[in-house]
Write a protein that holds these residues in place. Structure first.
Motif, PDB file in Angstrom:
ATOM      1  N   ALA A  19      -0.429   4.595  14.588  1.00 25.16           N
ATOM      2  CA  ALA A  19      -0.027   3.407  13.588  1.00 25.16           C
ATOM      3  C   ALA A  19      -1.172   2.664  13.443  1.00 25.16           C
ATOM      4  N   GLY A  20      -3.044   3.699  14.265  1.00 25.88           N
ATOM      5  CA  GLY A  20      -4.131   3.683  13.582  1.00 25.88           C
ATOM      6  C   GLY A  20      -3.848   5.135  12.938  1.00 25.88           C
ATOM      7  N   ASP A  21      -3.813   5.460  12.690  1.00 19.40           N
ATOM      8  CA  ASP A  21      -4.046   7.219  12.495  1.00 19.40           C
ATOM      9  C   ASP A  21      -2.932   6.827  10.979  1.00 19.40           C
ATOM     10  N   LEU A  22      -1.907   6.130  10.504  1.00 15.76           N
ATOM     11  CA  LEU A  22      -1.594   5.968   9.743  1.00 15.76           C
ATOM     12  C   LEU A  22      -2.330   5.077   8.590  1.00 15.76           C
ATOM     13  N   MET A  23      -3.464   3.862   8.758  1.00 17.16           N
ATOM     14  CA  MET A  23      -3.456   3.017   8.141  1.00 17.16           C
ATOM     15  C   MET A  23      -4.527   3.664   6.978  1.00 17.16           C
ATOM     16  N   ALA A  24      -5.222   5.319   8.281  1.00 16.59           N
ATOM     17  CA  ALA A  24      -5.963   5.785   7.390  1.00 16.59           C
ATOM     18  C   ALA A  24      -5.462   6.895   6.527  1.00 16.59           C
ATOM     19  N   TYR A  25      -3.973   7.106   6.507  1.00 15.95           N
ATOM     20  CA  TYR A  25      -3.261   7.686   6.206  1.00 15.95           C
ATOM     21  C   TYR A  25      -3.111   7.525   4.389  1.00 15.95           C
ATOM     22  N   ILE A  26      -2.652   6.224   4.341  1.00 16.20           N
ATOM     23  CA  ILE A  26      -2.087   5.795   3.361  1.00 16.20           C
ATOM     24  C   ILE A  26      -3.111   5.151   2.490  1.00 16.20           C
ATOM     25  N   ASP A  27      -4.676   5.159   3.256  1.00 11.66           N
ATOM     26  CA  ASP A  27      -5.405   4.151   2.539  1.00 11.66           C
ATOM     27  C   ASP A  27      -5.749   4.288   1.189  1.00 11.66           C
ATOM     28  N   CYS A  28      -5.337   3.947   0.071  1.00 14.76           N
ATOM     29  CA  CYS A  28      -5.104   3.788  -1.474  1.00 14.76           C
ATOM     30  C   CYS A  28      -4.837   5.300  -1.507  1.00 14.76           C
ATOM     31  N   GLY A  29      -3.744   5.454  -0.765  1.00  8.38           N
ATOM     32  CA  GLY A  29      -2.498   6.991  -1.608  1.00  8.38           C
ATOM     33  C   GLY A  29      -3.312   7.578  -0.799  1.00  8.38           C
ATOM     34  N   GLY A  30      -4.948   8.619  -0.355  1.00  7.44           N
ATOM     35  CA  GLY A  30      -4.775   9.476  -0.284  1.00  7.44           C
ATOM     36  C   GLY A  30      -5.347   9.274   1.181  1.00  7.44           C
ATOM     37  N   PRO A  31      -5.008  10.719   2.136  1.00  7.19           N
ATOM     38  CA  PRO A  31      -5.013  10.616   3.166  1.00  7.19           C
ATOM     39  C   PRO A  31      -6.242  12.175   3.040  1.00  7.19           C
ATOM     40  N   PRO A  32      -6.867  11.310   4.458  1.00  2.00           N
ATOM     41  CA  PRO A  32      -8.168  12.825   4.758  1.00  2.00           C
ATOM     42  C   PRO A  32      -7.758  13.892   5.196  1.00  2.00           C
ATOM     43  N   THR A  85       0.838  -0.954   0.598  1.00  2.64           N
ATOM     44  CA  THR A  85      -0.172   0.186  -0.293  1.00  2.64           C
ATOM     45  C   THR A  85       0.886   0.822   0.238  1.00  2.64           C
ATOM     46  N   LEU A  86       1.587   0.934   0.864  1.00  8.46           N
ATOM     47  CA  LEU A  86       3.210   2.819   0.858  1.00  8.46           C
ATOM     48  C   LEU A  86       3.349   3.179  -0.234  1.00  8.46           C
ATOM     49  N   ALA A  87       4.011   1.807  -1.075  1.00  6.35           N
ATOM     50  CA  ALA A  87       4.453   1.651  -2.666  1.00  6.35           C
ATOM     51  C   ALA A  87       4.047   2.127  -3.635  1.00  6.35           C
ATOM     52  N   TYR A  88       2.364   3.080  -3.265  1.00 10.07           N
ATOM     53  CA  TYR A  88       1.469   4.140  -4.300  1.00 10.07           C
ATOM     54  C   TYR A  88       1.518   4.899  -3.760  1.00 10.07           C
ATOM     55  N   CYS A  89       2.056   5.997  -2.417  1.00 10.79           N
ATOM     56  CA  CYS A  89       2.535   6.168  -1.628  1.00 10.79           C
ATOM     57  C   CYS A  89       2.874   7.747  -1.995  1.00 10.79           C
ATOM     58  N   ASP A  90       3.320   8.773  -2.126  1.00  7.42           N
ATOM     59  CA  ASP A  90       4.324   9.436  -2.287  1.00  7.42           C
ATOM     60  C   ASP A  90       5.525   9.679  -1.079  1.00  7.42           C
ATOM     61  N   GLU A  91       6.137  10.136  -1.220  1.00  5.87           N
ATOM     62  CA  GLU A  91       7.026  10.480  -0.125  1.00  5.87           C
ATOM     63  C   GLU A  91       6.666  11.595   1.103  1.00  5.87           C
ATOM     64  N   ASN A  92       5.567  11.614   1.302  1.00  2.94           N
ATOM     65  CA  ASN A  92       4.862  12.813   2.170  1.00  2.94           C
ATOM     66  C   ASN A  92       4.320  11.918   3.383  1.00  2.94           C
ATOM     67  N   ALA A  93       4.713  10.233   2.762  1.00  2.00           N
ATOM     68  CA  ALA A  93       3.600   9.560   3.826  1.00  2.00           C
ATOM     69  C   ALA A  93       4.976   9.268   5.027  1.00  2.00           C
ATOM     70  N   ALA A  94       6.353   9.616   4.565  1.00  2.00           N
ATOM     71  CA  ALA A  94       7.596   9.410   5.801  1.00  2.00           C
ATOM     72  C   ALA A  94       7.327  10.450   6.606  1.00  2.00           C
ATOM     73  N   ALA A  95       6.306  11.348   6.444  1.00  2.98           N
ATOM     74  CA  ALA A  95       5.968  12.422   7.368  1.00  2.98           C
ATOM     75  C   ALA A  95       5.637  12.089   8.385  1.00  2.98           C
ATOM     76  N   ALA A  96       3.828  11.301   7.443  1.00  2.00           N
ATOM     77  CA  ALA A  96       3.334  10.476   8.361  1.00  2.00           C
ATOM     78  C   ALA A  96       3.553   9.825   9.538  1.00  2.00           C
ATOM     79  N   ILE A  97       4.629   8.731   8.665  1.00  7.06           N
ATOM     80  CA  ILE A  97       4.864   8.098   9.772  1.00  7.06           C
ATOM     81  C   ILE A  97       5.655   8.169  11.316  1.00  7.06           C
ATOM     82  N   MET A  98       6.086   9.686  10.658  1.00  8.66           N
ATOM     83  CA  MET A  98       6.850  10.131  11.519  1.00  8.66           C
ATOM     84  C   MET A  98       6.082  11.046  12.897  1.00  8.66           C
ATOM     85  N   THR A  99       4.998  11.125  12.208  1.00  6.73           N
ATOM     86  CA  THR A  99       3.949  12.122  13.242  1.00  6.73           C
ATOM     87  C   THR A  99       2.848  11.354  14.030  1.00  6.73           C
ATOM     88  N   LEU A 100       2.152  10.443  13.170  1.00  6.50           N
ATOM     89  CA  LEU A 100       0.964   9.688  13.385  1.00  6.50           C
ATOM     90  C   LEU A 100       1.462   8.670  14.222  1.00  6.50           C
TER      91      LEU A 100
END
Length: 402
Positions: free
Chosen positions: A260-273, A243-258
């Motif tokens: 685990a539960g919020d990260l699942m929602a953030y990367i879901d289909c590559g589109g963050p709420p 799933t992460l493979a279809y995200c962009d480099e901004n997912a690194a910021a999400a991993i550092m700040t969110l």
């Protein structure tokens, strides 16, 4: 019959496969990112070609192009999360691609087209993810031209040879299409076949996502996922490299700040709420990571401020609609929900589940949703390999007697 099937040429799996678009190992991450975005693929092959210097004639050069790995957004995301690389994002993105490839792991391996399917399975069981197979014959000697040095972000293969690669998923799909050859084994349960891997990587729902970085890096290499569980070890979801493979480099910021539960929602289909997107921005401001904030503002300027998109749990979530940022790459991602089965599930049912959901592993749980382990493509292939071993032994014994 099963042994005969497994002795088929691996080139049978290459039919219809597109030629790989090579990326030079000396390319920067910025160049690699551009190639990934342009290709729309989740990964790109990385090559080291040493015969480009001073217009050397190809026929006089003994050096060959070698695929040394593959570049995926997961590699970049995990790299940016380490060593405070987000503090100096521009410098980090100028890192050479080859420097961030996994070390000591045979992630890709060249294989001759006349190699058997059994040899391909052995390579996978030895840790290979992608098998590189030539799909075009050498061009004639007379038509060989003097080659000039290519740009750092591109790479031509000597003698005009083109390659494709075969993944673990390709092999499992090929076996499923002829699964009757291996009857009755496909109807056995995954528990009876002893392929449930109970040594799985987990993170609790409310734990910081960054605490699972090492597990996520390992999951990427082993082609598994990190399970997200509650305090009673019940499965809630997963953080999947696929799933992460279809995200962009901004997912690194999400991993550092969110979490685990919020990260699942953030990367879901590559589109963050939008609310999680704003939460990441706020926490980046607290960490004084201005360069990342500027990048996020540019990447997500399309996000609407309308009330319909303000909630992270909108009707779209309930209907299973994938959000994306307007790029075709992200709409290709599968949802971050975990794919599950039970110990009594048959092998063929698990194979169908995994392939249908493009998942490299399927979680095994009991009736109370308590996590037991997982079944991976590698574990599935190990079963087919064991059948070949078992059915070839009588033949070998008869040969000795004769």
């Amino acid at each position: 019959m099963a042994v005969t099937f497994l002795n088929r040429n691996v080139s049978d799996l290459c039919v219809g496969k597109p030629a790989l678009k090579p990326l030079s190992a000396s390319s920067t991450l910025t160049e690699g990112l551009a190639v990934l975005e342009k290709s729309g693929e989740s990964q790109v092959s990385v090559w080291r070609c040493d015969h480009y210097s001073k217009n050397i004639e190809v026929e006089e050069c003994e050096c060959e192009c070698l695929c040394v790995g593959k570049l995926c957004m997961v590699d970049m995301i995990c790299y940016l999360c380490k060593c405070d690389n987000l503090d100096n994002l521009n410098k980090a993105l100028e890192t050479c691609v080859e420097q961030i490839l996994p070390k000591g792991n045979v992630v890709v391996r060249h294989l001759a087209p006349n190699s058997s399917l059994l040899e391909a399975i052995d390579c996978i069981l030895d840790g290979t993810q992608n098998l590189v197979i030539p799909i075009q014959n050498y061009i004639s000697t007379k038509s060989r031209k003097t080659l000039s040095k290519p740009s750092s972000s591109s790479c031509k293969h000597r003698d005009g040879v083109e390659y494709c690669w075969i993944t673990q998923e390709d092999v499992v799909r090929f076996l499923l299409n002829s699964v009757g050859v291996f009857s009755p084994m496909p109807n056995f349960s995954v528990e009876s076949l002893n392929i449930i891997d109970r040594n799985v990587m987990t993170i609790r729902y409310h734990d910081p996502a960054i605490s699972a970085l090492d597990s996520l890096t390992l999951a990427h290499i082993e082609q598994t996922s990190v399970a997200v569980v509650d305090d009673h070890y019940r499965l809630i979801g997963e953080i999947s490299p696929s799933t992460l493979a279809y995200c962009d480099e901004n997912a690194a910021a999400a991993i550092m700040t969110l979490s685990a539960g919020d990260l699942m929602a953030y990367i879901d289909c590559g589109g963050p709420p939008e609310d999680l997107f704003e939460l990441v921005k706020m926490r980046l401001q607290e960490k004084k990571l201005g360069a990342v904030l500027e990048l996020m503002d540019r990447e997500f300027s399309f996000i609407s401020s309308s009330s319909s998109s303000a909630s992270s749990y909108s009707s779209d979530d309930e209907l299973g609609v994938c959000r994306n940022n307007g790029s075709g790459r992200y709409s290709s991602a599968r949802r971050a929900e975990a794919i599950t089965c039970y110990p009594s599930s048959s092998l063929v049912a698990v194979m169908i589940q995994a392939l249908a959901h493009r998942a490299s592993s399927v979680w095994v749980m009991d009736e109370d949703y308590t996590l037991i382990g997982c079944v991976t493509f590698k574990g599935i292939l190990k079963v087919f390999r064991s059948i070949a071993n078992a059915r070839s032994k009588p033949h070998e014994d008869n040969s000795v007697k004769q």
